[in-house]
Design an enzyme around this catalytic site. Structure first.
Site, PDB file in Angstrom:
ATOM      1  N   PHE A   1       0.816  -1.225   0.000  1.00 49.70           N
ATOM      2  CA  PHE A   1       0.000   0.000   0.000  1.00 49.70           C
ATOM      3  C   PHE A   1       0.847   1.270   0.000  1.00 49.70           C
ATOM      4  O   PHE A   1       0.347   2.347  -0.325  1.00 49.70           O
ATOM      5  CB  PHE A   1      -0.984  -0.004   1.180  1.00 49.70           C
ATOM      6  N   LYS A   2       2.133   1.138   0.342  1.00 48.12           N
ATOM      7  CA  LYS A   2       3.003   2.312   0.329  1.00 48.12           C
ATOM      8  C   LYS A   2       3.016   2.995  -1.036  1.00 48.12           C
ATOM      9  O   LYS A   2       3.259   4.201  -1.141  1.00 48.12           O
ATOM     10  CB  LYS A   2       4.437   1.936   0.725  1.00 48.12           C
ATOM     11  N   ASP A   3       2.772   2.226  -2.098  1.00 51.01           N
ATOM     12  CA  ASP A   3       2.750   2.811  -3.449  1.00 51.01           C
ATOM     13  C   ASP A   3       1.659   3.872  -3.592  1.00 51.01           C
ATOM     14  O   ASP A   3       1.777   4.775  -4.410  1.00 51.01           O
ATOM     15  CB  ASP A   3       2.497   1.726  -4.507  1.00 51.01           C
TER      16      ASP A   3
ATOM     17  N   LEU B   1       3.513   6.841  -2.167  1.00 50.34           N
ATOM     18  CA  LEU B   1       4.873   7.089  -2.662  1.00 50.34           C
ATOM     19  C   LEU B   1       4.946   7.190  -4.178  1.00 50.34           C
ATOM     20  O   LEU B   1       5.981   7.558  -4.724  1.00 50.34           O
ATOM     21  CB  LEU B   1       5.831   6.030  -2.111  1.00 50.34           C
TER      22      LEU B   1
ATOM     23  N   THR C   1       8.064   0.554   2.740  1.00 49.57           N
ATOM     24  CA  THR C   1       8.315   1.952   2.384  1.00 49.57           C
ATOM     25  C   THR C   1       9.587   2.074   1.554  1.00 49.57           C
ATOM     26  O   THR C   1       9.643   2.822   0.575  1.00 49.57           O
ATOM     27  CB  THR C   1       8.459   2.818   3.656  1.00 49.57           C
TER      28      THR C   1
END
Ligand SMILES: *Cc1c(COP(=O)(O)O)cnc(C)c1O
Length: 494
Positions: free
Chosen positions: A110-112, A115, A145
């Site tokens: 989910f960091k995408d 980011l 991350t």
């Protein structure tokens, strides 16, 4: 016009672009909006919008010094074909609950979601503020991350990125994703220590004024890609609004009907974004905070005491192996009635004794939250049962959330419709997933297991995994936790 102030009260209020450039406030606090804006459109209007349109409407009030053209360009460049589905963040209805799949970006976690856009917000901020220095993104990662930030910032002009990860605390696929990262401006180092050590080391470098001066003298300035950066938090609000709007559009809920949200939590960034969405007016009922065996947050919601003095456990959900949840500071500030003084006192106690207790008055403001946790056996069992019942394979982080939700339901009999944040693809944690399904072959490596997982699920192996199968290792630095500043200097040739 939203301005950002430090949760510890120091310094002047800054614009969104300045807050994004700085990452962390100079007094060690986190930037917080001086007010949380209301959703600028009705839920009905949101239900007609694409992800990109929603992103603009939700983010614009927070990023009020970005022009419409600038923000729309950032969004266009972020949420494009890097995502393997046009929906960007699709919902899967499984056994009566909605899994919000946040793992369709380039690095399958989910960091995408944040980011993918942060580098664009950052370079726009550089231009807007006429920054001449090169930006050095310093990042600690519990596994996801790091790669998402590396992918986002690789070869972005005017930036360098340095990532520290716990050498023995990430999955083999997570590690391989990072150490094979290309790009002339990327640096990756493992540390002998855990995520908290990495995050503390990074915060220490940020707070070191002498180091800051050395950087400035050499034409560099630091910023952060961690969820302490407001440029991470704001994009994460979008998918909660979009998910709600999708449910409304599909007739699964009525306009204004409250929905629960369950979030597998580590640094408290993702669930804080849901809390912000609620404060903007999105009808969220309970915010269910799911922890693994590092259950500091579960204890905090139960007792009002935050106590990190405990053993750090390595689990099958490594991105949640965290004892100091940085973003909780923003919630503390909020429930302290935005009192920087009250928040600072508690944070001082956290750094001196490793714990603090909030007042009864503050606790009363946590009614919307429910804390739960799942141990390793429960997590594995959940992966197996969701697959057994529905043929849907979830990753261990999502399984923690799913398990906590089952416990919540058993305890409360709450029938409110519920969205579970599905934070990673099972392909990122193939061994744990296959083990949970009773199909692990210990002689096979994680890539061979990915092939087996493909046979089992029929879900295509993501490019994020295929692309690194045979990729050469480009980063092999490993250091002690007190050597991080030296590593940074070496990366920058200082
Ligand atoms: C980072 C991460 C989490 C935890 O999110 P926070 O915002 O740190 O609470 C959960 N699951 C996965 C897969 C992650 O990468």
């Amino acid at each position: 016009m939203v301005k950002y102030i430090s949760t510890r009260g120091g310094g002047e209020a800054v614009s969104a672009s300045e807050a994004i450039l700085k990452g962390l406030a100079e007094d060690g606090g986190l930037f917080f909006p001086d007010h949380i804006p209301a959703l600028p459109k009705s839920l009905k209007e949101f239900s007609e919008m694409t992800y990109q349109e929603t992103a603009y409407e939700v983010m614009q009030p927070f990023l009020s010094d970005y022009t419409e053209e600038e923000l729309r360009a950032c969004i266009r460049n972020a949420y494009d074909a890097k995502f393997d589905t046009e929906a960007v963040a699709p919902l899967a209805c499984v056994d009566g609950v909605y899994y919000l799949e946040l793992f369709h970006g380039a690095t399958i976690a989910f960091k995408d979601m944040a980011l993918s856009i942060l580098p664009h917000l950052m370079t726009t901020a550089v231009n807007k503020n006429h920054v001449k220095n090169e930006i050095v993104i310093l990042t600690a990662t519990s596994g996801d991350t790091g790669k998402a930030a590396l992918a986002g910032f690789a070869d972005v002009k005017g930036t360098k990125i340095i990532v520290f990860y716990p050498k023995n605390g990430v999955s083999p696929i997570q590690e391989k994703q990072m150490v094979t990262q290309q790009g002339n401006n990327t640096f990756v180092a493992g540390i002998h220590g855990n995520f908290d050590d990495a995050q503390n080391g990074v915060k220490k470098i940020f707070g070191d004024q002498e180091f800051g001066k050395l950087m400035a003298d050499n034409g560099y300035q630091l910023s952060s890609a961690n969820s302490i950066n407001i440029g991470r938090l704001v994009p994460q609000i979008v998918y909660y609004v979009h998910a709600y709007a999708q449910l409304l559009k599909e007739g699964k809920i009525s306009d204004g009907e409250p929905v629960n949200v369950v979030v597998p939590t580590g640094n408290f960034g993702n669930i804080l974004a849901a809390c912000f969405a609620k404060n903007m007016g999105l009808p969220i009922a309970k915010l269910i905070c799911a922890s693994n065996e590092n259950k500091v947050l579960f204890d905090f919601f139960r007792t009002g005491v935050y106590d990190r003095n405990r053993e750090f456990v390595l689990t099958s959900s490594p991105s949640m192996d965290i004892l100091i949840s940085s973003n909780l500071e923003r919630l503390i500030y909020l429930i302290a009635g935005c009192s920087a003084k009250k928040n600072s006192d508690l944070m001082m106690q956290l750094s001196s004794s490793g714990k603090y207790q909030i007042s009864t008055e503050m606790r009363e403001k946590l009614q919307d939250f429910y804390g739960g946790y799942a141990d390793e056996a429960e997590t594995a069992k959940t992966i197996a049962s969701v697959y057994g019942d529905c043929g849907y394979i979830i990753d261990p982080h999502t399984a923690v959330a799913s398990c906590v939700y089952s416990k919540y339901q058993k305890e409360t009999k709450d029938e409110t419709k519920t969205v579970i944040a599905s934070t990673a693809s099972p392909y990122k944690f193939t061994r744990s997933v296959m083990k949970a399904l009773g199909k692990e072959d210990s002689k096979k490596d994680d890539f061979a297991l990915a092939d087996d997982l493909h046979e089992l699920s029929g879900v295509k192996i993501p490019e994020a995994v295929e692309g690194i199968r045979t990729a050469p290792i480009l980063h092999d630095t490993v250091c002690e936790k007190d050597e991080m500043a030296d590593v940074v200097k070496r990366c920058l040739g200082l």
